[in-house]
Design an enzyme around this catalytic site. Structure first.
Site, PDB file in Angstrom:
ATOM      1  N   HIS A   1      41.179  35.199  44.822  1.00 31.67           N
ATOM      2  CA  HIS A   1      39.584  34.116  45.128  1.00 31.67           C
ATOM      3  C   HIS A   1      38.944  34.123  43.626  1.00 31.67           C
ATOM      4  CE1 HIS A   1      37.325  38.363  43.070  1.00 31.67           C
ATOM      5  NE2 HIS A   1      38.744  38.091  43.488  1.00 31.67           N
TER       6      HIS A   1
ATOM      7  N   ASP B   1      39.760  39.938  37.766  1.00 28.12           N
ATOM      8  CA  ASP B   1      39.704  39.943  38.788  1.00 28.12           C
ATOM      9  C   ASP B   1      38.715  39.068  39.603  1.00 28.12           C
ATOM     10  OD1 ASP B   1      38.532  41.085  41.571  1.00 28.12           O
ATOM     11  OD2 ASP B   1      37.422  42.822  41.042  1.00 28.12           O
TER      12      ASP B   1
ATOM     13  N   GLU C   1      34.239  36.440  47.402  1.00 27.90           N
ATOM     14  CA  GLU C   1      35.063  37.511  47.442  1.00 27.90           C
ATOM     15  C   GLU C   1      34.041  38.617  47.248  1.00 27.90           C
ATOM     16  OE1 GLU C   1      37.847  40.862  47.116  1.00 27.90           O
ATOM     17  OE2 GLU C   1      36.511  39.995  45.650  1.00 27.90           O
TER      18      GLU C   1
END
Length: 356
Positions: free
Chosen positions: A65, A177, A211
């Site tokens: 993502h 992330d 996401e």
């Protein structure tokens, strides 16, 4: 990681791609990927997909993502201070004293999360940072001045921190992330192309949006592609640093290899093939178990349409949802290698059903 991949990594990681506003990062990602694919598509919300062998009937997805957590301008006081609300799982406790970029139609407006000096706080009664009291100062003295700079309710805000290397083996920054995932799947595509590997199936390299607010981009694109198989990659918690409870979060260590996940959304025959690939190719790996869901885009792919055989390969990460997220370079390389080797051994039309 050669010079070309490193340049891409820094450009991609240092670019802001907050949830719902990922397009600039997606353009960087696509521009890097284009030499290694046959076609690409981008859906209406910005999920980008590079395609190899687009006419092949058997479809395999590798996915990450693209979005990062951020903030929204929520309220501007008459004297020019800005209060925020979350866009994704942003951490209110790390905000005070952080520098920020407010994204406006006029360009970036710089600001800081201010905080009262320690001298004037009563240690016995002082407030902890929360959404009720954290605020941004952009050096304006009135709401009118704030608005004149182009800042309004709904402007998205990101932290200023950029990627750096730590002690030779570590990459540190915000939004690892999961733009590290986008980097890794792009590198898989590059290696397949440069090594002239011909796959017997269609490969869809998917960089999903949104996401962080509920796996929404993967939900949309999975319905469009209708794949037969999905290998998703995201980050998971390194649990070795202080304040982690291994009995609750498992025993996972950055630098010890990719993490394979056990859970209802993970199709066990796919997982078995991933593990067998790692063992055969001597790629180190770790295991983790989840309760109801993985909390990653794996869930959206697994449960889309009639169901998609799916597995999750995670990158161990320290200090998730902070501006100093850390990953080990060897883990990055091993995730790339594991996905690459898995694809090379996969046969077109493989039937992953439990009962046939």
């Amino acid at each position: 990681m050669d010079k070309k991949s490193k340049q891409f990594l820094y450009a991609y990681l240092n670019n802001a791609s907050p949830t719902g506003f990922e397009s600039s990062g997606q353009q960087i990602w696509l521009d890097y990927l284009k030499p290694y694919i046959n076609e690409y598509m981008v859906d209406v919300y910005g999920t980008a997909v590079g395609i190899v062998n687009p006419k092949a009937p058997y479809k395999v997805v590798i996915e990450a993502h693209a979005d990062e957590i951020s903030w929204f301008v929520n309220y501007i006081t008459e004297d020019g201070y800005i209060y925020v609300r979350r866009n994704g799982g942003s951490d209110h406790q790390i905000a005070p004293s952080k520098r920020v970029n407010i994204h406006t139609d006029k360009g970036i407006v710089k600001g800081v999360f201010g905080w009262p000096a320690i001298h004037v706080r009563d240690a016995a009664r002082e407030e902890a940072p929360s959404l009720k009291n954290i605020f941004i100062d952009i050096g304006a003295e009135s709401k009118k001045e704030v608005e004149a700079l182009g800042v309004h309710v709904g402007c998205v805000i990101t932290f200023e921190d950029e990627l750096m290397e730590l002690n030779k083996n570590w990459l540190v920054g915000r939004a690892l992330d999961n733009r590290m995932g986008g980097f890794m799947i792009a590198e898989v595509a590059r290696r397949l192309s440069e090594n002239k590997k011909k796959l017997p199936f269609g490969l869809y390299i998917v960089n999903s949006v949104q996401e962080e607010i509920g796996l929404r981009g993967a939900e949309m694109i999975s319905r469009r592609i209708k794949p037969d198989l999905a290998i998703c990659t995201d980050v998971t918690h390194d649990t070795q640093s202080p304040m982690y409870n291994k009995k609750e979060s498992g025993n996972l260590k950055a630098g010890s290899g990719p993490v394979v996940c056990y859970g209802p959304a993970v199709q066990n025959n796919v997982l078995k093939m991933v593990i067998e690939t790692a063992q055969k190719r001597k790629i180190p790996f770790q295991r983790q178990a989840v309760s109801r869901s993985t909390g990653t885009d794996t869930d959206s792919f697994a449960y889309s349409a009639e169901g998609v055989a799916s597995a999750l390969i995670s990158l161990p990460l320290k200090y998730m949802h902070t501006t100093v997220e850390m990953v080990h370079k060897e883990d990055v390389e091993n995730v790339i290698n594991l996905i690459y080797e898995f694809l090379l051994q996969l046969k077109s039309g493989h039937d992953f059903r439990y009962i046939k």
